[in-house]
Design an enzyme around this catalytic site. Sequence first.
Site, PDB file in Angstrom:
ATOM      1  N   GLN A  49       0.886  -1.279  -0.102  1.00 54.68           N
ATOM      2  CA  GLN A  49       0.056   0.022   0.080  1.00 54.68           C
ATOM      3  C   GLN A  49       0.664   1.243   0.041  1.00 54.68           C
ATOM      4  OE1 GLN A  49      -2.664  -1.981   3.248  1.00 54.68           O
ATOM      5  NE2 GLN A  49      -4.269  -0.547   2.207  1.00 54.68           N
ATOM      6  N   ARG A 106       3.884  -0.372  13.099  1.00 55.06           N
ATOM      7  CA  ARG A 106       3.425  -1.755  12.303  1.00 55.06           C
ATOM      8  C   ARG A 106       3.661  -1.793  10.842  1.00 55.06           C
ATOM      9  NH1 ARG A 106      -2.276  -4.243  11.236  1.00 55.06           N
ATOM     10  NH2 ARG A 106      -1.390  -6.354  10.235  1.00 55.06           N
ATOM     11  N   HIS A 151       1.231  -9.281   4.537  1.00 52.91           N
ATOM     12  CA  HIS A 151       0.003  -8.287   4.206  1.00 52.91           C
ATOM     13  C   HIS A 151      -0.274  -8.462   2.726  1.00 52.91           C
ATOM     14  CE1 HIS A 151      -1.922  -4.671   6.470  1.00 52.91           C
ATOM     15  NE2 HIS A 151      -2.500  -5.036   5.286  1.00 52.91           N
ATOM     16  N   ASN A 195      -1.971 -10.879   8.401  1.00 50.47           N
ATOM     17  CA  ASN A 195      -2.911  -9.786   8.401  1.00 50.47           C
ATOM     18  C   ASN A 195      -4.084 -10.342   7.696  1.00 50.47           C
ATOM     19  OD1 ASN A 195      -3.613  -6.825   8.858  1.00 50.47           O
ATOM     20  ND2 ASN A 195      -4.259  -7.201   6.728  1.00 50.47           N
ATOM     21  N   GLU A 196      -5.284 -10.621   8.321  1.00 48.67           N
ATOM     22  CA  GLU A 196      -6.540 -10.583   8.176  1.00 48.67           C
ATOM     23  C   GLU A 196      -6.773 -11.852   7.265  1.00 48.67           C
ATOM     24  OE1 GLU A 196      -8.145  -6.889   6.494  1.00 48.67           O
ATOM     25  OE2 GLU A 196      -7.934  -5.767   8.591  1.00 48.67           O
ATOM     26  N   ASN A 338      -7.991  -6.065  14.318  1.00 48.38           N
ATOM     27  CA  ASN A 338      -8.274  -4.923  13.412  1.00 48.38           C
ATOM     28  C   ASN A 338      -9.657  -5.053  13.336  1.00 48.38           C
ATOM     29  OD1 ASN A 338      -5.610  -5.323  12.644  1.00 48.38           O
ATOM     30  ND2 ASN A 338      -6.029  -5.946  10.552  1.00 48.38           N
ATOM     31  N   TYR A 340     -13.052  -2.109  12.476  1.00 46.45           N
ATOM     32  CA  TYR A 340     -13.485  -0.656  12.198  1.00 46.45           C
ATOM     33  C   TYR A 340     -14.946  -0.442  12.401  1.00 46.45           C
ATOM     34  CZ  TYR A 340      -8.901  -0.830   9.429  1.00 46.45           C
ATOM     35  OH  TYR A 340      -7.653  -0.839   9.080  1.00 46.45           O
ATOM     36  N   GLU A 407      -5.227  -2.716  13.857  1.00 46.69           N
ATOM     37  CA  GLU A 407      -5.668  -1.515  13.225  1.00 46.69           C
ATOM     38  C   GLU A 407      -6.977  -1.120  13.645  1.00 46.69           C
ATOM     39  OE1 GLU A 407      -6.200  -2.740   9.002  1.00 46.69           O
ATOM     40  OE2 GLU A 407      -4.219  -3.692   8.751  1.00 46.69           O
ATOM     41  N   TRP A 454      -4.724   2.875  11.988  1.00 46.55           N
ATOM     42  CA  TRP A 454      -4.767   2.671  10.467  1.00 46.55           C
ATOM     43  C   TRP A 454      -5.151   4.013   9.902  1.00 46.55           C
ATOM     44  CZ3 TRP A 454      -2.231  -0.704   7.671  1.00 46.55           C
ATOM     45  CH2 TRP A 454      -2.373  -0.743   5.976  1.00 46.55           C
ATOM     46  N   GLU A 461      -5.770   1.986  -1.378  1.00 43.52           N
ATOM     47  CA  GLU A 461      -6.499   1.100  -0.517  1.00 43.52           C
ATOM     48  C   GLU A 461      -7.094  -0.094  -1.534  1.00 43.52           C
ATOM     49  OE1 GLU A 461      -7.318   0.815   2.556  1.00 43.52           O
ATOM     50  OE2 GLU A 461      -9.364  -0.318   2.174  1.00 43.52           O
ATOM     51  N   TRP A 462      -6.264  -0.798  -1.876  1.00 43.80           N
ATOM     52  CA  TRP A 462      -6.794  -2.118  -2.494  1.00 43.80           C
ATOM     53  C   TRP A 462      -7.781  -1.750  -3.638  1.00 43.80           C
ATOM     54  CZ3 TRP A 462      -2.978  -5.054  -0.996  1.00 43.80           C
ATOM     55  CH2 TRP A 462      -2.642  -4.797   0.456  1.00 43.80           C
TER      56      TRP A 462
END
Length: 541
Positions: A49, A106, A151, A195-196, A338, A340, A407, A454, A461-462
């Site tokens: 990213q 991180r 990641h 990650n995730e 993580n 949100y 995150e 984050w 952003e992907w």
Amino acid sequence: MVNTLGVFLVLLNILGVFTYYPDGSSDGKFLYGKFPDDFIWSSATSSYQIEGAWDVDGKGESIWDRFVHTSGKVYNNDTGDVACESYYNYKTDVQLLKELGVSHYRFSVSWPRVLPNGTINDINEKGITYYNNLIDELLANDIKPMLTLYHWDLPQKLEDHGGWLNETTNDHFNDYARLCFQRFGDRVSLWITFNEPWIIVRHGYGYGIFAPGYSDAPGTKTYIAGHNLLKAHAKAWHTYDDEFRATQKGTIGITLNTGWSEPRNASIPSDVEAAERAMQFDFGWFAHPIYYGDYPDVMKWQVGNKSEAQNLTESRLPKFTPAEIESIKGTSDFMGLNFYGAGLTFNDDNNPVGPPGYDNDKATAGAIDPAWPVSGSDWLKVTPFGMRSVLNWIYTTYPNPPIYVTENGVSDRPSSKENGISDEARTFYYRHYIDEMLKAIKLDGVNVVGYTAWSLMDNFEWASGYRERFGLHWVDYDSPNKTRTAKDSAKAYSKIIADNGFIDEPVSTTPVSGVASTTVSLFGIGLTILFFTLQLFRMTR
Ligand SMILES: *[C@@H]1O[C@H](CO)[C@@H](O)[C@H](O)[C@H]1NC(C)=O
Ligand SMILES: *[C@@H]1O[C@H](CO)[C@@H](O)[C@H](O)[C@H]1NC(C)=O
Ligand SMILES: *[C@@H]1O[C@H](CO)[C@@H](O)[C@H](O)[C@H]1NC(C)=O
Ligand SMILES: *[C@@H]1O[C@H](CO)[C@@H](O)[C@H](O)[C@H]1NC(C)=O
Ligand SMILES: *[C@@H]1O[C@H](CO)[C@@H](O)[C@H](O)[C@H]1NC(C)=O
Ligand SMILES: *[C@@H]1O[C@H](CO)[C@@H](O)[C@H](O)[C@H]1NC(C)=O
Ligand SMILES: *[C@@H]1O[C@H](CO)[C@@H](O)[C@H](O)[C@H]1NC(C)=O
């Protein structure tokens, strides 16, 4: 009567089920107070990213390089080819961290930057040097590295052999992890394997909206990839535990993401059940094997029954061998979370047979409360109460692991740099989510040991490209040096860090900007009334 209600309230608390109030909090109050003295403050990014330099100095191609160059699935066809050019600007990044006052950073290592072909047969020393320089720069500025090994940027060479659908990738990951422990472990003592995994396999092997982009067998590939990720995680954990822990004295864990599934109506049992099932499918899928050795029962049953209805001879959810169960159990020194936002969950089994897929297996649906402030991302609503709820759920569902929030943050889509920097909505988000985390620690006894915002800066952003900005710092993508500018939220986060919490001063609890903040859900009112009735009963007792 009083006692029954009292017990009910206590139960709600134990279950981690908190109602929410018009200000988005779990108890209608802002809690002033300090975090524990050794609490860790951090901010995060990931290699793909921010780094750019996608084909520079011997770096190999990753599945994200391939995906952005060929899929046509990224907003505006944006790519991470250049991004924030942190490959060149890492010293600037470290200064941003220093100004924030964080104790940790991180970041992730790009596997194909250090192993261009994915295997340890070809080590790219220039890639190793980049991370050595970053780590040394951090330490010279009193900032400790928190290193994520994976990641999402799998070497494309491994994808050519099946990637996470091929179990040999687990061994390559273990080799790569060992190399990182060898080369960086003298200075890095906080490690995150993956990650995730949920996003990796649901988006990448189910819907095809993320790399590597599979959507052909969503109810099968998703679970195979998840199964391999869990085994690869356990392998790397054991490698660290067996070969490095004694000398390097670090800790290693995994980062899982989840939303908070609030029952849409807490008095409808199927809503309550659906919300718990959603948590087990989203978080338990990976956390349950790590703490208890195997997938959650509800997941085994759902996928098993659906597979049967689909006339399959065995469940689409793979099974661990007894030896695998033993080797996966206990492989996280901490839980990385993580988080949100929250959603309202209810039962949805409208299509009992199919089409096969993770979401059909889960059989829940989500709604939102129109009172919740929106963000720059469709999937993210500003729901601070969810932070306290999810932390409590982890606390009661697993054996009270130390939790790093790895995150947490919010996006926007500002029309100009000026608007982007005056980001009161982000400041509101951080203050209130962090405050709900403080409540989880102080009032509920949850063992949260660190918090990570984050993101340090706006970045790729992907599939949403550069449109959604999550940064504490604005990135000027058109400038030659990708200039970073602190947003107002960076200053607000700095102050929280400097105070190690919230010192007693008035603070606005009204959600800001473009928000239907006066709409209060009936559900919220109902529970609020219940709560106050309870208080009244208690007082008059
Ligand atoms: C993105 O690229 C695809 C080809 O991969 C093309 O068909 C599409 O028009 C492009 N979209 C934009 C917004 O440039
Ligand atoms: C990667 O492997 C190919 C052979 O498949 C080899 O030609 C190349 O040199 C390798 N790359 C690096 C950086 O070692
Ligand atoms: C799995 O990967 C290995 C190389 O690591 C390769 O030899 C093998 O053919 C792959 N299997 C499949 C089914 O692609
Ligand atoms: C179907 O679900 C029930 C629980 O509802 C469970 O006992 C049973 O084992 C499941 N069947 C399969 C094939 O997983
Ligand atoms: C499964 O098999 C039964 C009996 O042959 C049939 O009635 C049913 O339609 C099949 N279901 C699916 C999803 O193929
Ligand atoms: C960009 O960075 C280079 C190297 O750090 C520096 O010499 C130059 O002054 C910077 N340019 C701008 C416009 O900030
Ligand atoms: C929640 O469900 C109960 C029981 O079905 C119902 O009486 C109540 O009106 C519902 N509340 C809301 C806010 O829909």
